[in-house]
Design a protein around this motif. Sequence first.
Motif, PDB file in Angstrom:
ATOM      1  N   GLU A  21      36.685  25.930  17.510  1.00 16.82           N
ATOM      2  CA  GLU A  21      36.621  26.357  18.577  1.00 16.82           C
ATOM      3  C   GLU A  21      35.627  27.642  18.907  1.00 16.82           C
ATOM      4  OE1 GLU A  21      39.539  26.412  21.455  1.00 16.82           O
ATOM      5  OE2 GLU A  21      38.348  26.786  23.378  1.00 16.82           O
ATOM      6  N   VAL A  22      34.827  27.557  19.599  1.00 14.20           N
ATOM      7  CA  VAL A  22      34.224  29.135  19.640  1.00 14.20           C
ATOM      8  C   VAL A  22      34.643  29.709  20.622  1.00 14.20           C
ATOM      9  CG1 VAL A  22      31.658  30.894  20.459  1.00 14.20           C
ATOM     10  CG2 VAL A  22      31.953  28.519  18.990  1.00 14.20           C
ATOM     11  N   ARG A  23      35.596  30.965  20.488  1.00 18.79           N
ATOM     12  CA  ARG A  23      36.007  32.032  21.337  1.00 18.79           C
ATOM     13  C   ARG A  23      36.368  33.495  21.092  1.00 18.79           C
ATOM     14  NH1 ARG A  23      42.494  29.944  21.884  1.00 18.79           N
ATOM     15  NH2 ARG A  23      42.905  30.017  20.413  1.00 18.79           N
ATOM     16  N   LEU A  24      36.789  34.127  22.654  1.00 18.11           N
ATOM     17  CA  LEU A  24      37.487  35.500  21.837  1.00 18.11           C
ATOM     18  C   LEU A  24      38.477  35.258  22.324  1.00 18.11           C
ATOM     19  CD1 LEU A  24      33.821  37.176  22.900  1.00 18.11           C
ATOM     20  CD2 LEU A  24      34.560  37.011  20.780  1.00 18.11           C
ATOM     21  N   VAL A  25      39.831  36.095  22.042  1.00 15.74           N
ATOM     22  CA  VAL A  25      40.762  36.058  22.090  1.00 15.74           C
ATOM     23  C   VAL A  25      41.186  37.707  22.640  1.00 15.74           C
ATOM     24  CG1 VAL A  25      43.140  35.779  22.602  1.00 15.74           C
ATOM     25  CG2 VAL A  25      41.272  33.889  22.033  1.00 15.74           C
ATOM     26  N   GLN A  26      41.379  38.268  23.814  1.00 21.04           N
ATOM     27  CA  GLN A  26      41.382  39.995  23.838  1.00 21.04           C
ATOM     28  C   GLN A  26      43.352  39.520  24.484  1.00 21.04           C
ATOM     29  OE1 GLN A  26      38.003  39.774  26.458  1.00 21.04           O
ATOM     30  NE2 GLN A  26      39.419  42.082  26.464  1.00 21.04           N
ATOM     31  N   SER A  27      43.958  41.078  23.123  1.00 19.95           N
ATOM     32  CA  SER A  27      45.123  41.647  23.497  1.00 19.95           C
ATOM     33  C   SER A  27      44.780  43.070  23.368  1.00 19.95           C
ATOM     34  CB  SER A  27      45.390  41.060  21.751  1.00 19.95           C
ATOM     35  OG  SER A  27      45.179  41.286  21.137  1.00 19.95           O
ATOM     36  N   GLY A  28      46.243  43.439  24.348  1.00 18.18           N
ATOM     37  CA  GLY A  28      46.336  45.083  23.601  1.00 18.18           C
ATOM     38  C   GLY A  28      46.241  45.439  25.279  1.00 18.18           C
ATOM     39  N   GLY A  29      46.285  45.017  26.384  1.00 12.36           N
ATOM     40  CA  GLY A  29      46.097  45.632  27.582  1.00 12.36           C
ATOM     41  C   GLY A  29      47.394  46.421  27.965  1.00 12.36           C
ATOM     42  N   GLY A  30      47.355  46.796  28.779  1.00  8.59           N
ATOM     43  CA  GLY A  30      48.419  47.070  29.194  1.00  8.59           C
ATOM     44  C   GLY A  30      49.126  48.688  30.568  1.00  8.59           C
ATOM     45  N   LEU A  31      50.278  48.964  30.694  1.00 10.53           N
ATOM     46  CA  LEU A  31      50.329  50.592  32.029  1.00 10.53           C
ATOM     47  C   LEU A  31      50.322  51.765  30.698  1.00 10.53           C
ATOM     48  CD1 LEU A  31      50.855  51.965  34.427  1.00 10.53           C
ATOM     49  CD2 LEU A  31      53.083  51.066  34.449  1.00 10.53           C
ATOM     50  N   VAL A  32      50.194  52.483  30.790  1.00 11.26           N
ATOM     51  CA  VAL A  32      49.618  53.558  29.877  1.00 11.26           C
ATOM     52  C   VAL A  32      49.944  55.146  31.071  1.00 11.26           C
ATOM     53  CG1 VAL A  32      47.760  53.731  29.225  1.00 11.26           C
ATOM     54  CG2 VAL A  32      49.203  54.575  28.295  1.00 11.26           C
ATOM     55  N   GLN A  33      50.176  56.042  30.410  1.00 11.11           N
ATOM     56  CA  GLN A  33      50.312  57.222  31.393  1.00 11.11           C
ATOM     57  C   GLN A  33      48.985  58.090  30.372  1.00 11.11           C
ATOM     58  OE1 GLN A  33      54.185  59.197  29.769  1.00 11.11           O
ATOM     59  NE2 GLN A  33      55.366  58.443  31.325  1.00 11.11           N
ATOM     60  N   PRO A  34      48.237  58.116  32.085  1.00 19.92           N
ATOM     61  CA  PRO A  34      47.408  59.947  31.178  1.00 19.92           C
ATOM     62  C   PRO A  34      47.521  60.684  30.363  1.00 19.92           C
ATOM     63  CG  PRO A  34      47.856  59.425  33.778  1.00 19.92           C
ATOM     64  CD  PRO A  34      49.457  58.747  33.013  1.00 19.92           C
ATOM     65  N   GLY A  35      46.708  60.925  29.414  1.00 22.17           N
ATOM     66  CA  GLY A  35      46.447  61.347  28.261  1.00 22.17           C
ATOM     67  C   GLY A  35      46.904  60.340  27.202  1.00 22.17           C
ATOM     68  N   ASP A  73      39.755  55.345  33.500  1.00 26.22           N
ATOM     69  CA  ASP A  73      39.798  53.961  32.867  1.00 26.22           C
ATOM     70  C   ASP A  73      40.427  53.236  33.030  1.00 26.22           C
ATOM     71  OD1 ASP A  73      40.244  56.651  30.320  1.00 26.22           O
ATOM     72  OD2 ASP A  73      37.974  55.740  30.916  1.00 26.22           O
ATOM     73  N   THR A  74      40.840  53.011  34.606  1.00 26.90           N
ATOM     74  CA  THR A  74      41.285  51.900  34.671  1.00 26.90           C
ATOM     75  C   THR A  74      40.569  51.058  34.993  1.00 26.90           C
ATOM     76  OG1 THR A  74      43.699  52.874  35.646  1.00 26.90           O
ATOM     77  CG2 THR A  74      43.223  50.644  36.663  1.00 26.90           C
ATOM     78  N   GLY A  75      41.737  49.571  34.616  1.00 26.96           N
ATOM     79  CA  GLY A  75      40.200  48.430  34.698  1.00 26.96           C
ATOM     80  C   GLY A  75      40.503  47.537  33.426  1.00 26.96           C
ATOM     81  N   VAL A  76      39.721  46.574  33.968  1.00 29.23           N
ATOM     82  CA  VAL A  76      39.836  44.925  33.237  1.00 29.23           C
ATOM     83  C   VAL A  76      39.392  45.218  32.259  1.00 29.23           C
ATOM     84  CG1 VAL A  76      39.470  42.687  32.916  1.00 29.23           C
ATOM     85  CG2 VAL A  76      40.544  43.501  34.846  1.00 29.23           C
ATOM     86  N   TYR A  77      39.101  44.961  30.956  1.00 31.43           N
ATOM     87  CA  TYR A  77      37.810  45.559  30.023  1.00 31.43           C
ATOM     88  C   TYR A  77      37.753  44.317  29.255  1.00 31.43           C
ATOM     89  CZ  TYR A  77      39.053  50.073  30.046  1.00 31.43           C
ATOM     90  OH  TYR A  77      39.566  51.332  30.417  1.00 31.43           O
ATOM     91  N   TYR A  78      36.605  43.558  28.656  1.00 27.21           N
ATOM     92  CA  TYR A  78      36.036  42.347  28.443  1.00 27.21           C
ATOM     93  C   TYR A  78      35.535  42.858  27.066  1.00 27.21           C
ATOM     94  CZ  TYR A  78      36.354  40.620  33.314  1.00 27.21           C
ATOM     95  OH  TYR A  78      36.605  40.044  34.682  1.00 27.21           O
ATOM     96  N   CYS A  79      35.801  42.004  25.904  1.00 29.72           N
ATOM     97  CA  CYS A  79      34.953  42.292  24.571  1.00 29.72           C
ATOM     98  C   CYS A  79      33.950  41.209  25.069  1.00 29.72           C
ATOM     99  CB  CYS A  79      35.727  41.841  23.341  1.00 29.72           C
ATOM    100  SG  CYS A  79      36.915  40.174  23.322  1.00 29.72           S
ATOM    101  N   ALA A  80      32.425  40.979  24.457  1.00 32.17           N
ATOM    102  CA  ALA A  80      32.039  40.624  24.415  1.00 32.17           C
ATOM    103  C   ALA A  80      30.784  40.033  23.265  1.00 32.17           C
ATOM    104  CB  ALA A  80      31.196  40.436  25.895  1.00 32.17           C
ATOM    105  N   ARG A  81      30.380  39.320  23.337  1.00 33.54           N
ATOM    106  CA  ARG A  81      29.271  38.505  21.648  1.00 33.54           C
ATOM    107  C   ARG A  81      28.001  39.475  22.157  1.00 33.54           C
ATOM    108  NH1 ARG A  81      28.472  32.592  19.719  1.00 33.54           N
ATOM    109  NH2 ARG A  81      27.710  32.397  21.212  1.00 33.54           N
ATOM    110  N   GLY A  82      27.404  40.120  21.711  1.00 36.12           N
ATOM    111  CA  GLY A  82      26.463  40.781  21.635  1.00 36.12           C
ATOM    112  C   GLY A  82      25.862  41.712  22.398  1.00 36.12           C
ATOM    113  N   TYR A  83      24.439  42.133  22.457  1.00 37.04           N
ATOM    114  CA  TYR A  83      24.523  43.490  22.806  1.00 37.04           C
ATOM    115  C   TYR A  83      23.246  43.645  24.249  1.00 37.04           C
ATOM    116  CZ  TYR A  83      20.395  44.592  19.678  1.00 37.04           C
ATOM    117  OH  TYR A  83      19.233  44.424  19.384  1.00 37.04           O
ATOM    118  N   LEU A  84      22.570  43.124  24.162  1.00 36.36           N
ATOM    119  CA  LEU A  84      21.801  42.495  25.378  1.00 36.36           C
ATOM    120  C   LEU A  84      21.883  41.369  26.121  1.00 36.36           C
ATOM    121  CD1 LEU A  84      18.464  43.986  24.207  1.00 36.36           C
ATOM    122  CD2 LEU A  84      19.975  45.219  25.982  1.00 36.36           C
ATOM    123  N   SER A  85      21.961  39.919  24.881  1.00 42.29           N
ATOM    124  CA  SER A  85      22.095  38.811  25.545  1.00 42.29           C
ATOM    125  C   SER A  85      23.652  38.604  24.666  1.00 42.29           C
ATOM    126  CB  SER A  85      21.546  37.802  25.227  1.00 42.29           C
ATOM    127  OG  SER A  85      20.062  37.996  26.209  1.00 42.29           O
TER     128      SER A  85
END
Lengths: 107, 116
Positions: free
Chosen positions: B1-15, B90-102
Motif C-alpha cells: 500500500e502506498v502511504r506515509l505514516v507519521q509518528s513523534g508528536g506530543g506535548l513539549v515545553q518551550p525551548g 510552533d504548535t500545530g499539526v505537522y504533515y509530511c508529504a511526497r513531493g515539493y510542488l505537487s
Amino acid sequence: YDLIQPPSVSVSPGQTARITCSGDALPVKYAYWYQQKSGLAPVLVMYEDKKRASGIPERFSGSSSGTVATLIISGAQVEDEADYYCFSTDGTGYLYLFGTGTKVTVL
Amino acid sequence: EVRLVQSGGGLVQPGRSLRLSCAASGFNFNRSWMTWVRQAPGKGLECVANIKYDGSEEFYVDSVRGRFIVSRDNARNSVFLQMDSLRGDDTGVYYCARGYLSMDLWGQGTTVTVSS
C-alpha cells in the motif's frame, strides 16, 4: 512574497465557484491547488496551473493569466465544501509558500 | 500500500526538542522529494521544510531556519524533522508529504503542542 486568496467563496449547488490566487511570480511559476476538508490532510487537486490530479472530478479545472491563477469548480457539489489553498514559489524558486486560503461554501 | 505514516508528536515545553518521523511505503522513496507542512490551530497551511530525494538540497521557511533540521534515511524509507528550541508558535499539526510542488501523498498528521 505572498499569495493572496479571497477568504471565502459561497455558491449554490450546481453553480460555478472561482477561487483566485494572486502573486507577482505567477507569470513565471506554476500554481498548485490543494483541498482540505475539516480535520483531514490536504489533497492535491490541480498541478502546473491546469492539470487535474489523479482521482479529481472533471468539474475541477484551473487556469492562470498574468499574476492570477484560478481554480474553477463547475457545477459545485456539497461535497466540494472545503478550504482551498494555492501553492507556488517566489521568483527565485527557493521560497515555497501556500496562499492565504479560501473557504468554499456550497449551500 | 502506498502511504506515509507519521509518528513523534506530543506535548513539549518551550525551548525543548522533538523529532518527527514519517515512514514511507509502497513507492520509490529514494526518488521522491519530501516536504513537511504545518498548520497552526485555526490557521492556514505553511511549508516548513523540504528535502531532495538524495538529501543534497533542503529548504526551510524563515521562521524555523536554524532551529529545525530535515533529514532522511533512504535505507529506512523515512524522513525526519528535528525540531529544537521549540516555541509556542510552533504548535500545530505537522504533515509530511511526497513531493515539493505537487504533493500527491500525505501523512495522517501529528500534533505538536508547545506549552509549559
